[in-house]
Design a protein around this motif. Structure first.
Motif, mmCIF file in Angstrom:
data_model
loop_
_atom_site.group_PDB
_atom_site.id
_atom_site.type_symbol
_atom_site.label_atom_id
_atom_site.label_comp_id
_atom_site.label_asym_id
_atom_site.label_seq_id
_atom_site.Cartn_x
_atom_site.Cartn_y
_atom_site.Cartn_z
ATOM 1 N N LEU A 28 1.270 -1.520 -0.072
ATOM 2 C CA LEU A 28 0.778 -0.181 -0.331
ATOM 3 C C LEU A 28 0.799 1.101 0.155
ATOM 4 O O LEU A 28 1.955 1.418 0.771
ATOM 5 C CB LEU A 28 -0.729 -0.017 1.076
ATOM 6 C CG LEU A 28 -2.361 0.851 1.527
ATOM 7 C CD1 LEU A 28 -3.109 -0.547 0.447
ATOM 8 C CD2 LEU A 28 -2.738 0.944 2.333
ATOM 9 N N ASP A 73 1.071 7.062 1.483
ATOM 10 C CA ASP A 73 0.289 8.863 1.079
ATOM 11 C C ASP A 73 -1.703 7.342 0.930
ATOM 12 O O ASP A 73 -2.143 8.661 1.288
ATOM 13 C CB ASP A 73 -0.137 9.218 0.410
ATOM 14 C CG ASP A 73 0.144 8.800 -0.612
ATOM 15 O OD1 ASP A 73 -0.005 7.467 -1.522
ATOM 16 O OD2 ASP A 73 0.282 9.516 -2.445
ATOM 17 N N GLU A 74 -1.631 6.454 0.777
ATOM 18 C CA GLU A 74 -3.089 5.537 0.844
ATOM 19 C C GLU A 74 -3.524 4.833 2.472
ATOM 20 O O GLU A 74 -2.885 4.802 3.351
ATOM 21 C CB GLU A 74 -2.575 4.074 0.652
ATOM 22 C CG GLU A 74 -2.435 4.877 -1.458
ATOM 23 C CD GLU A 74 -2.592 3.302 -1.751
ATOM 24 O OE1 GLU A 74 -4.019 2.856 -2.895
ATOM 25 O OE2 GLU A 74 -1.722 2.957 -2.131
ATOM 26 N N ALA A 119 -7.880 1.498 2.036
ATOM 27 C CA ALA A 119 -8.054 2.159 0.554
ATOM 28 C C ALA A 119 -7.552 0.248 0.582
ATOM 29 O O ALA A 119 -7.805 -0.519 -1.118
ATOM 30 C CB ALA A 119 -6.865 2.841 -0.132
#
Ligand code: KG4
Ligand code: ZN
Length: 358
Positions: A231, A234-235, A239
């Protein structure tokens, strides 16, 4: 009969007041997850500092919620190990000073015994013995034969990573956050476990030990090779739910963890013709693990029991409950009690000894 329980072996500061070893009047848990999250695992130095600031308010909180003052406490039960030395020292010193100031018995509890006794506190029916007791947490994966409620013989333990540790390391590599267990548990339910196939380790010496580092490395290699990608920084963690590659990997990893645990427990349950299977420790909060052990119990026609989710992860009520049995047996510790970071529970039993000499 009121016992004040104190637990600080890893990254939860907890205190509880338990009446007669069973009725939980309060169980306050201050988690340090937020502090360790950026590192993807527990940082021992930060853990002990945080215990130091938390222990006073947490013990106060437990007394207030129970509606009692320190003068009502009949004994203090504390985790003596295994765990992180600095973390253990904070709880132990606090417990000793209360026992000294109030002149009440000090009860030294093994952390794993606490996890196991959590199942006894909540069981509405008496638990049948012999029993197989599996403790699966971030620090431990151990299986015991219990001939009664207070005897433990170690049958097997992990030779490398604990099951929860493997969860935390896989989650860290995928950029999912800490602790990894609950996150991967959720994502696994959304994935297809058949996309990957991981092997279940077997030992040629017939040992009942566990191993998770091979599985962990295989999962990490799958991430390295791609096409699974961690991941992005910044996610948002949510998400990951939209990422079928991550969910499928979580599902296959989790299925293999559960298979490893189930295979060992099933073998031992049959060998010793046990009447109960007990599963405790942080990883016992896992939904697939609960469902699979429930199924195993039905197949073997014996109950498979777990503490509630709140009592599965580290807490002081389980320490107070284990301390109560020691109080009844008058197993008191003196104020010279030192922490013991090593796993000792059930090590001296004949089963483990004979295996070692094979
Ligand atoms: O028993 P515990 O609170 O602390 C130790 O004694 O280690 O266990 C914490 C471990 C962590 O590794 C965490 O990731 C894992 O338990 N855990 C889970 C779940 N909830 C917590 N693992 C799998 N599935 C879960 N739902
Ligand atoms: Zn634990």
């Amino acid at each position: 009969m009121l016992i004040l329980g104190i637990e600080s072996s890893c990254d939860e500061t907890s205190a509880a007041v338990v009446e007669d070893g069973r009725r939980i009047l309060s169980n306050v848990v201050a988690s340090q997850d937020e502090i360790h999250r950026p590192y993807g695992g527990v940082v021992p130095e930060l853990a002990s500092r945080q215990h130091l600031t938390q222990i006073g308010p947490v013990v106060d909180g437990a007394l207030t919620r129970a509606g009692v003052g320190l003068e009502a406490i009949d004994a203090v039960a504390v985790t003596k190990g295994p765990g992180l030395i600095g973390s253990l020292l904070v709880g132990l010193s606090f417990a000793k000073s209360i026992a000294f100031a109030r002149d009440v018995p000090l009860l030294a509890v093994d952390h794993l015994e606490g996890h196991i006794q959590a199942a006894y506190i909540e069981s509405p029916e008496p638990i049948g013995h012999p029993a197989i007791s599996l403790v699966v947490s971030g620090g431990h994966t151990s299986m015991f034969l219990m001939k009664d409620a207070s005897s433990y013989e170690l049958l097997g333990k992990t030779r490398d990573d604990a099951a929860g540790e493997a969860y935390d390391k896989v989650a860290k590599r995928l950029g999912l956050g800490y602790p990894g267990g609950p996150i991967l548990d959720r994502l696994a339910a959304l994935g297809d476990a058949n996309v990957h196939s991981f092997t279940v380790p077997r030992f040629s010496d017939g040992s009942e030990d566990f191993s998770f580092s091979g599985l962990k490395s295989a999962v990490l290699r799958a991430v390295q090779r791609g096409p699974i990608e961690r991941l992005g920084e910044d996610e948002a963690p949510e998400a990951a739910e939209q990422r079928s590659d991550i969910c499928d990997l979580a599902a296959a990893f989790q299925r293999t963890v559960v298979r490893i645990l189930l295979m060992r427990v099933e073998g031992a349950a049959k060998r010793f013709r046990v009447r109960t299977i007990i599963v405790s420790g942080g990883v016992a909060a896992n939904r697939e693990l609960r469902a699979s052990f429930g199924e195993l119990g039905r197949r073997l026609e014996i109950p498979a029991i777990f503490p509630s989710i709140e009592l599965s992860t580290d807490n002081a009520a389980m320490i107070a409950a284990a301390g109560y049995a020691k109080y009844q047996r008058k197993e008191f510790s003196d104020l010279g009690l030192e922490p013991d970071v090593e796993l000792r529970l059930g090590e001296a039993g004949p089963l483990r000894r004979s295996r070692r000499h094979r």
